[in-house]
Design a protein around this motif. Sequence first.
Motif, PDB file in Angstrom:
ATOM      1  N   ILE A   1       0.869  -1.170   0.000  1.00 30.47           N
ATOM      2  CA  ILE A   1       0.000   0.000   0.000  1.00 30.47           C
ATOM      3  C   ILE A   1       0.908   1.223   0.000  1.00 30.47           C
ATOM      4  N   LEU A   2       0.663   2.111  -0.933  1.00 29.41           N
ATOM      5  CA  LEU A   2       1.394   3.374  -1.000  1.00 29.41           C
ATOM      6  C   LEU A   2       0.667   4.390  -0.140  1.00 29.41           C
ATOM      7  N   ALA A   3       1.397   5.330   0.431  1.00 24.46           N
ATOM      8  CA  ALA A   3       0.758   6.382   1.229  1.00 24.46           C
ATOM      9  C   ALA A   3       1.631   7.629   1.224  1.00 24.46           C
ATOM     10  N   HIS A   4       0.988   8.758   1.088  1.00 21.61           N
ATOM     11  CA  HIS A   4       1.689  10.022   1.296  1.00 21.61           C
ATOM     12  C   HIS A   4       0.707  11.017   1.874  1.00 21.61           C
ATOM     13  N   ASN A   5       1.234  12.033   2.506  1.00 21.79           N
ATOM     14  CA  ASN A   5       0.383  13.047   3.116  1.00 21.79           C
ATOM     15  C   ASN A   5       0.317  14.291   2.231  1.00 21.79           C
ATOM     16  N   HIS A   6      -0.741  15.044   2.408  1.00 17.83           N
ATOM     17  CA  HIS A   6      -0.883  16.366   1.801  1.00 17.83           C
ATOM     18  C   HIS A   6      -0.895  17.389   2.937  1.00 17.83           C
ATOM     19  N   PRO A   7       0.205  18.116   3.137  1.00 16.53           N
ATOM     20  CA  PRO A   7       0.252  19.107   4.222  1.00 16.53           C
ATOM     21  C   PRO A   7      -0.869  20.145   4.140  1.00 16.53           C
ATOM     22  N   SER A   8      -1.381  20.396   2.940  1.00 16.70           N
ATOM     23  CA  SER A   8      -2.467  21.364   2.754  1.00 16.70           C
ATOM     24  C   SER A   8      -3.775  20.887   3.373  1.00 16.70           C
ATOM     25  N   GLY A   9      -3.898  19.578   3.581  1.00 18.23           N
ATOM     26  CA  GLY A   9      -5.148  19.007   4.082  1.00 18.23           C
ATOM     27  C   GLY A   9      -6.126  18.639   2.980  1.00 18.23           C
ATOM     28  N   VAL A  10      -5.815  18.979   1.730  1.00 21.91           N
ATOM     29  CA  VAL A  10      -6.675  18.656   0.590  1.00 21.91           C
ATOM     30  C   VAL A  10      -6.532  17.166   0.286  1.00 21.91           C
ATOM     31  N   LEU A  11      -7.663  16.480   0.202  1.00 22.46           N
ATOM     32  CA  LEU A  11      -7.631  15.031   0.017  1.00 22.46           C
ATOM     33  C   LEU A  11      -7.657  14.574  -1.442  1.00 22.46           C
ATOM     34  N   GLU A  12      -7.953  15.445  -2.384  1.00 20.72           N
ATOM     35  CA  GLU A  12      -7.993  15.027  -3.786  1.00 20.72           C
ATOM     36  C   GLU A  12      -6.578  14.825  -4.314  1.00 20.72           C
ATOM     37  N   PRO A  13      -6.386  13.773  -5.133  1.00 15.13           N
ATOM     38  CA  PRO A  13      -5.061  13.546  -5.716  1.00 15.13           C
ATOM     39  C   PRO A  13      -4.754  14.562  -6.809  1.00 15.13           C
ATOM     40  N   SER A  14      -3.496  14.934  -6.894  1.00 16.69           N
ATOM     41  CA  SER A  14      -3.051  15.817  -7.971  1.00 16.69           C
ATOM     42  C   SER A  14      -2.794  14.969  -9.215  1.00 16.69           C
ATOM     43  N   ASP A  15      -2.585  15.639 -10.352  1.00 15.93           N
ATOM     44  CA  ASP A  15      -2.228  14.917 -11.577  1.00 15.93           C
ATOM     45  C   ASP A  15      -0.940  14.131 -11.364  1.00 15.93           C
ATOM     46  N   ALA A  16       0.019  14.730 -10.646  1.00 13.28           N
ATOM     47  CA  ALA A  16       1.290  14.047 -10.362  1.00 13.28           C
ATOM     48  C   ALA A  16       1.053  12.796  -9.511  1.00 13.28           C
ATOM     49  N   ASP A  17       0.134  12.870  -8.541  1.00 14.75           N
ATOM     50  CA  ASP A  17      -0.198  11.701  -7.716  1.00 14.75           C
ATOM     51  C   ASP A  17      -0.748  10.568  -8.580  1.00 14.75           C
ATOM     52  N   ILE A  18      -1.626  10.906  -9.501  1.00 12.94           N
ATOM     53  CA  ILE A  18      -2.247   9.902 -10.367  1.00 12.94           C
ATOM     54  C   ILE A  18      -1.209   9.266 -11.289  1.00 12.94           C
ATOM     55  N   LEU A  19      -0.339  10.082 -11.885  1.00 12.08           N
ATOM     56  CA  LEU A  19       0.701   9.544 -12.776  1.00 12.08           C
ATOM     57  C   LEU A  19       1.674   8.636 -12.031  1.00 12.08           C
ATOM     58  N   MET A  20       2.094   9.056 -10.836  1.00 11.88           N
ATOM     59  CA  MET A  20       3.013   8.253 -10.044  1.00 11.88           C
ATOM     60  C   MET A  20       2.357   6.934  -9.649  1.00 11.88           C
ATOM     61  N   THR A  21       1.083   6.980  -9.297  1.00 15.23           N
ATOM     62  CA  THR A  21       0.369   5.765  -8.911  1.00 15.23           C
ATOM     63  C   THR A  21       0.292   4.812 -10.095  1.00 15.23           C
ATOM     64  N   ARG A  22       0.014   5.315 -11.280  1.00  9.56           N
ATOM     65  CA  ARG A  22      -0.004   4.476 -12.486  1.00  9.56           C
ATOM     66  C   ARG A  22       1.330   3.774 -12.682  1.00  9.56           C
ATOM     67  N   ARG A  23       2.412   4.539 -12.499  1.00 10.49           N
ATOM     68  CA  ARG A  23       3.753   3.978 -12.669  1.00 10.49           C
ATOM     69  C   ARG A  23       4.006   2.850 -11.652  1.00 10.49           C
ATOM     70  N   MET A  24       3.608   3.078 -10.410  1.00 12.21           N
ATOM     71  CA  MET A  24       3.811   2.074  -9.356  1.00 12.21           C
ATOM     72  C   MET A  24       2.953   0.825  -9.604  1.00 12.21           C
ATOM     73  N   VAL A  25       1.716   1.034 -10.045  1.00 11.58           N
ATOM     74  CA  VAL A  25       0.823  -0.104 -10.336  1.00 11.58           C
ATOM     75  C   VAL A  25       1.425  -0.957 -11.450  1.00 11.58           C
ATOM     76  N   LYS A  26       1.931  -0.317 -12.508  1.00  8.06           N
ATOM     77  CA  LYS A  26       2.539  -1.063 -13.618  1.00  8.06           C
ATOM     78  C   LYS A  26       3.771  -1.830 -13.151  1.00  8.06           C
ATOM     79  N   ALA A  27       4.603  -1.188 -12.352  1.00  7.50           N
ATOM     80  CA  ALA A  27       5.802  -1.861 -11.833  1.00  7.50           C
ATOM     81  C   ALA A  27       5.396  -3.057 -10.973  1.00  7.50           C
ATOM     82  N   GLY A  28       4.383  -2.894 -10.154  1.00 12.38           N
ATOM     83  CA  GLY A  28       3.899  -3.983  -9.313  1.00 12.38           C
ATOM     84  C   GLY A  28       3.368  -5.147 -10.129  1.00 12.38           C
ATOM     85  N   GLN A  29       2.696  -4.851 -11.233  1.00 11.76           N
ATOM     86  CA  GLN A  29       2.188  -5.916 -12.101  1.00 11.76           C
ATOM     87  C   GLN A  29       3.340  -6.716 -12.698  1.00 11.76           C
TER      88      GLN A  29
END
Length: 158
Positions: free
Chosen positions: A90-118
């Motif tokens: 399970i990946l986890a990171h915090n947002h110091p701003s308190g905003v819970l929505e993922p950024s575009d960078a969060d989504i791209l990084m997650t895609r990369r990690m999911v592919k590597a995991g596969q």
Amino acid sequence: MSEIEIIYKNKTPYHDRLKIDAPWVAYDVLHSTWDAGKIELLEQFKIMLLDHRCNCLGISEVGSGGMSGVIIDTKIVFATALQAKANRLILAHNHPSGVLEPSDADILMTRRMVKAGQILDLPVVDHLIVTPHGYYSFSENGHITGWEKGHRLQTPLP
């Protein structure tokens, strides 16, 4: 020539490992380990390492950044998981701003990690954005399929 040796020792007996069977359980455990003085100050990236039955083997911080970002090295994430003999993570990171929505960078990084995991047969079952007041789960929001029976990743991020 250098000799490379890999060893593994887990000091926590199997029956004492915490079962991580839902995103909210992962959040509770992760949140309890986060430094309260840093969670709203700077971004940190952690991975929760799970065995084949989704019992927690441990949590490792794999990156620490500034107020608005952290750079994550895919090789470090999966090297850590492989060394810990994890079967999923399970990946986890915090947002110091308190905003819970993922950024575009969060989504791209997650895609990369999911592919590597596969590729490594080491599925990423979730990615949590953590704040002191709640979490965002990529799996609960349909970006990662990982919590169904068997905890096998079946669909990558869109």
